[in-house]
Design a protein around this motif. Structure first.
Motif, PDB file in Angstrom:
ATOM      1  N   UNK A 187       0.809  -1.214   0.000  1.00 16.81           N
ATOM      2  CA  UNK A 187       0.000   0.000   0.000  1.00 16.81           C
ATOM      3  C   UNK A 187       0.845   1.268   0.000  1.00 16.81           C
ATOM      4  N   UNK A 188       0.290   2.329  -0.554  1.00 11.73           N
ATOM      5  CA  UNK A 188       0.940   3.636  -0.568  1.00 11.73           C
ATOM      6  C   UNK A 188       0.680   4.321   0.773  1.00 11.73           C
ATOM      7  N   UNK A 189       1.748   4.724   1.457  1.00 15.78           N
ATOM      8  CA  UNK A 189       1.584   5.368   2.768  1.00 15.78           C
ATOM      9  C   UNK A 189       1.891   6.863   2.724  1.00 15.78           C
ATOM     10  N   UNK A 190       2.536   7.330   1.644  1.00 17.05           N
ATOM     11  CA  UNK A 190       2.861   8.757   1.581  1.00 17.05           C
ATOM     12  C   UNK A 190       2.960   9.205   0.125  1.00 17.05           C
ATOM     13  N   UNK A 191       2.369  10.361  -0.165  1.00 20.42           N
ATOM     14  CA  UNK A 191       2.470  10.975  -1.494  1.00 20.42           C
ATOM     15  C   UNK A 191       2.983  12.400  -1.304  1.00 20.42           C
ATOM     16  N   UNK A 192       3.998  12.773  -2.073  1.00 19.25           N
ATOM     17  CA  UNK A 192       4.574  14.112  -1.998  1.00 19.25           C
ATOM     18  C   UNK A 192       4.659  14.666  -3.410  1.00 19.25           C
ATOM     19  N   UNK A 193       4.246  15.896  -3.589  1.00 18.12           N
ATOM     20  CA  UNK A 193       4.346  16.539  -4.888  1.00 18.12           C
ATOM     21  C   UNK A 193       5.438  17.584  -4.900  1.00 18.12           C
ATOM     22  N   UNK A 194       6.164  17.666  -5.998  1.00 16.30           N
ATOM     23  CA  UNK A 194       7.191  18.691  -6.169  1.00 16.30           C
ATOM     24  C   UNK A 194       7.107  19.188  -7.605  1.00 16.30           C
ATOM     25  N   UNK A 195       6.422  20.302  -7.780  1.00 20.07           N
ATOM     26  CA  UNK A 195       6.187  20.865  -9.118  1.00 20.07           C
ATOM     27  C   UNK A 195       5.475  19.838  -9.997  1.00 20.07           C
ATOM     28  N   UNK A 196       6.156  19.341 -11.049  1.00 25.73           N
ATOM     29  CA  UNK A 196       5.495  18.433 -11.980  1.00 25.73           C
ATOM     30  C   UNK A 196       5.802  16.967 -11.685  1.00 25.73           C
ATOM     31  N   UNK A 197       6.314  16.674 -10.494  1.00 25.57           N
ATOM     32  CA  UNK A 197       6.669  15.294 -10.149  1.00 25.57           C
ATOM     33  C   UNK A 197       5.860  14.839  -8.937  1.00 25.57           C
ATOM     34  N   UNK A 198       5.373  13.592  -9.012  1.00 18.06           N
ATOM     35  CA  UNK A 198       4.693  12.955  -7.885  1.00 18.06           C
ATOM     36  C   UNK A 198       5.615  11.867  -7.338  1.00 18.06           C
ATOM     37  N   UNK A 199       5.837  11.902  -6.021  1.00 17.84           N
ATOM     38  CA  UNK A 199       6.598  10.841  -5.355  1.00 17.84           C
ATOM     39  C   UNK A 199       5.628  10.002  -4.537  1.00 17.84           C
ATOM     40  N   UNK A 200       5.747   8.684  -4.665  1.00 19.13           N
ATOM     41  CA  UNK A 200       4.871   7.787  -3.910  1.00 19.13           C
ATOM     42  C   UNK A 200       5.723   6.776  -3.160  1.00 19.13           C
ATOM     43  N   UNK A 201       5.446   6.643  -1.865  1.00 20.47           N
ATOM     44  CA  UNK A 201       6.197   5.726  -1.001  1.00 20.47           C
ATOM     45  C   UNK A 201       5.282   4.598  -0.543  1.00 20.47           C
ATOM     46  N   UNK A 202       5.757   3.353  -0.697  1.00 18.77           N
ATOM     47  CA  UNK A 202       4.946   2.204  -0.293  1.00 18.77           C
ATOM     48  C   UNK A 202       5.277   1.782   1.133  1.00 18.77           C
ATOM     49  N   UNK A 203       4.399   0.994   1.714  1.00 15.63           N
ATOM     50  CA  UNK A 203       4.571   0.496   3.079  1.00 15.63           C
ATOM     51  C   UNK A 203       5.873  -0.284   3.226  1.00 15.63           C
TER      52      UNK A 203
ATOM     53  N   UNK B 262      18.320   3.350  -3.680  1.00 16.42           N
ATOM     54  CA  UNK B 262      19.657   3.348  -4.264  1.00 16.42           C
ATOM     55  C   UNK B 262      20.406   2.042  -4.147  1.00 16.42           C
ATOM     56  N   UNK B 263      19.991   1.165  -3.243  1.00 10.86           N
ATOM     57  CA  UNK B 263      20.657  -0.124  -3.090  1.00 10.86           C
ATOM     58  C   UNK B 263      19.619  -1.199  -2.815  1.00 10.86           C
ATOM     59  N   UNK B 264      19.964  -2.475  -3.043  1.00 14.80           N
ATOM     60  CA  UNK B 264      18.983  -3.556  -2.906  1.00 14.80           C
ATOM     61  C   UNK B 264      18.365  -3.665  -1.510  1.00 14.80           C
ATOM     62  N   UNK B 265      19.104  -3.227  -0.485  1.00 15.95           N
ATOM     63  CA  UNK B 265      18.595  -3.399   0.887  1.00 15.95           C
ATOM     64  C   UNK B 265      18.080  -2.101   1.503  1.00 15.95           C
ATOM     65  N   UNK B 266      17.880  -1.054   0.661  1.00 20.88           N
ATOM     66  CA  UNK B 266      17.402   0.226   1.196  1.00 20.88           C
ATOM     67  C   UNK B 266      15.886   0.217   1.356  1.00 20.88           C
ATOM     68  N   UNK B 267      15.426   0.537   2.550  1.00 19.38           N
ATOM     69  CA  UNK B 267      13.993   0.691   2.834  1.00 19.38           C
ATOM     70  C   UNK B 267      13.760   2.163   3.176  1.00 19.38           C
ATOM     71  N   UNK B 268      13.056   2.880   2.308  1.00 22.65           N
ATOM     72  CA  UNK B 268      12.800   4.301   2.532  1.00 22.65           C
ATOM     73  C   UNK B 268      11.629   4.432   3.493  1.00 22.65           C
ATOM     74  N   UNK B 269      11.839   5.194   4.547  1.00 22.10           N
ATOM     75  CA  UNK B 269      10.824   5.321   5.607  1.00 22.10           C
ATOM     76  C   UNK B 269       9.965   6.584   5.467  1.00 22.10           C
ATOM     77  N   UNK B 270      10.546   7.681   4.968  1.00 23.91           N
ATOM     78  CA  UNK B 270       9.747   8.906   4.813  1.00 23.91           C
ATOM     79  C   UNK B 270      10.383   9.828   3.777  1.00 23.91           C
ATOM     80  N   UNK B 271       9.570  10.787   3.315  1.00 24.87           N
ATOM     81  CA  UNK B 271       9.988  11.740   2.278  1.00 24.87           C
ATOM     82  C   UNK B 271       9.743  13.153   2.776  1.00 24.87           C
ATOM     83  N   UNK B 272      10.587  14.080   2.318  1.00 23.63           N
ATOM     84  CA  UNK B 272      10.360  15.488   2.628  1.00 23.63           C
ATOM     85  C   UNK B 272      10.805  16.326   1.439  1.00 23.63           C
ATOM     86  N   UNK B 273       9.885  17.151   0.913  1.00 20.69           N
ATOM     87  CA  UNK B 273      10.246  18.048  -0.180  1.00 20.69           C
ATOM     88  C   UNK B 273      10.759  19.347   0.411  1.00 20.69           C
ATOM     89  N   UNK B 274      12.016  19.647   0.167  1.00 19.62           N
ATOM     90  CA  UNK B 274      12.649  20.863   0.687  1.00 19.62           C
ATOM     91  C   UNK B 274      12.512  21.984  -0.337  1.00 19.62           C
TER      92      UNK B 274
END
Length: 408
Positions: free
Chosen positions: A41-57, A77-89
């Motif tokens: 499931x998608x747990x977070x959506x972040x928009x940055x201008x014309x790009x949509x970022x979607x993060x899964x559980x 970036x690597x096979x074992x990377x689990x992204x936990x959260x996003x922030x558009x600066x």
């Protein structure tokens, strides 16, 4: 402005589902750890201008272009990377990812910043790591403060808090004190909450810019009652103990306003509306708006949240803080709706009036040949929600890892 377009609820009858994006791609993600290759499931959506970022559980993040309406890349970036959260600066037009890695037993947070321009070109590996000198092992954390343009990190290893500039990530100052239990951030100031004493709790207010102490004081407590919450909003301090009245303390003059515990029940989440000088509380699927005199400003007429845990990932507040957009379910006394009827509701925060909604009766039941979901199926399964204020589009994610764009 969305309020200008949705003044008449009939406008939403013409809503359609022009785009569907998929974060699942077994071919592209074949290099990831086996469990990261599944749909989730998608747990977070972040928009940055014309790009949509979607993060899964599971921790897979994908970037999609609204110009080409295609997936640009995955950000893992690597096979074992689990992204936990996003922030558009917004300060430097970059995306910050906070990740954990299998090689570190998923126990330490790692931050990385990547310019949006690099991601747009399909080069997510052109970014660089942040806060490498910090030990962010659990229960350490990193918190991004958009209002003040600051980053707060906490290293549990040596009980040290650090404040960095969000524009260039330079270290501004350090707070080392084992007695500091928690830090709350408000516009211009920080509240330091110290270890509780027998009949009181020590508190300090610092300048967010340089860490200088502005005020030091004690707040008296009922000795044998647990603290439900302490929240800071500008010069107002909200303190609630179990079974006791809500206390609103004005730290400038020590005046306390009390709100009966019958009127104000401890919520599961807060959102402070800095522009409006109000705050939202979430409890048992309902949203309420309060002012700092302890008065209930708004009860929403038709805004029963779908998720009982008040999941704020499926709630969006517009930047001028006049509207709330949420994934909702039908009110129990609504004769026109089924028990499991769901909708996306747009409500006025000050009046509580429902301005517009996307509901099943307005949607096409046919599936586009290029989509995995019909509009009806997309509406019936929403796990996260975002509103693109520039494009005036609502973007939702579901349990299958699909992203849907709703436009007028």
């Amino acid at each position: 402005n969305i309020s200008g377009n949705y003044e008449n609820m009939e406008v939403m009858n013409s809503v359609n589902l022009p785009e569907e994006f998929d974060t699942y791609d077994p071919k592209e993600n074949s290099s990831l750890l086996p469990y990261l290759r599944k749909r989730s499931e998608i747990i977070e959506i972040v928009g940055a201008r014309d790009i949509i970022f979607a993060l899964s559980q599971l921790g897979v993040c994908a970037a999609f272009s609204r110009v080409t309406n295609q997936r640009i890349c995955f950000l893992n970036g690597s096979p074992d990377e689990v992204i936990r959260s996003l922030f558009y600066n917004k300060n430097n037009d970059s995306l910050i990812t906070v990740s954990v890695y299998g090689s570190e037993n998923f126990s330490a947070l790692r931050c990385r910043t990547t310019r949006i321009e690099y991601i747009r070109r399909g080069k997510p590996d052109a970014g660089f790591p942040l806060f490498e000198t910090e030990s962010l092992r659990w229960p350490g954390f990193v918190e991004f403060d958009d209002v003040n343009g600051k980053v707060l990190t906490y290293s549990a290893q040596d009980s040290t808090y650090k404040v960095f500039d969000l524009k260039n990530y330079t270290l501004l100052y350090t707070i080392s004190d084992k007695d500091v239990q928690e830090i709350k951030i408000s516009p211009g100031i920080m509240l330091l909450i110290y270890s509780r004493k027998k009949g009181y709790i020590p508190l300090e207010i610092l300048s967010i810019e340089d860490g200088k102490r502005l005020k030091s004081f004690r707040h008296l407590l009922h000795r044998n009652k647990k603290i439900d919450f302490i929240e800071q909003f500008n010069e107002k301090l909200l303190v609630k103990q179990d079974g006791e009245n809500l206390q609103i303390l004005d730290v400038t003059n020590s005046k306390i306003t009390e709100v009966s515990s019958n009127e104000f029940v401890t919520p599961s989440a807060f959102i402070f509306l800095y522009e409006m000088q109000l705050f939202l509380t979430f409890r048992n699927r309902s949203v309420s708006v309060w002012n700092f005199r302890g008065e209930l400003v708004t009860s929403f007429e038709d805004h029963l949240l779908w998720h009982p845990d008040c999941n704020t990932n499926s709630i969006y507040i517009t930047s001028n803080q006049d509207l709330i957009i949420s994934y909702c379910k039908a009110e129990p006394d609504d004769p026109s709706s089924e028990d499991n009827a769901c909708s996306i509701n747009i409500s006025d925060i000050l009046t509580g009036k429902c301005m517009a909604k996307i509901k099943a009766g307005n949607l096409c039941k046919q599936k586009s040949s290029k989509f995995l979901c019909t509009p009806l199926e997309a509406l019936g399964d929403i796990t996260s929600l975002y509103y693109d204020e520039e494009r005036e589009e609502i973007i939702t994610g579901n349990h299958q890892g699909l992203i849907h764009v709703w436009s007028n």
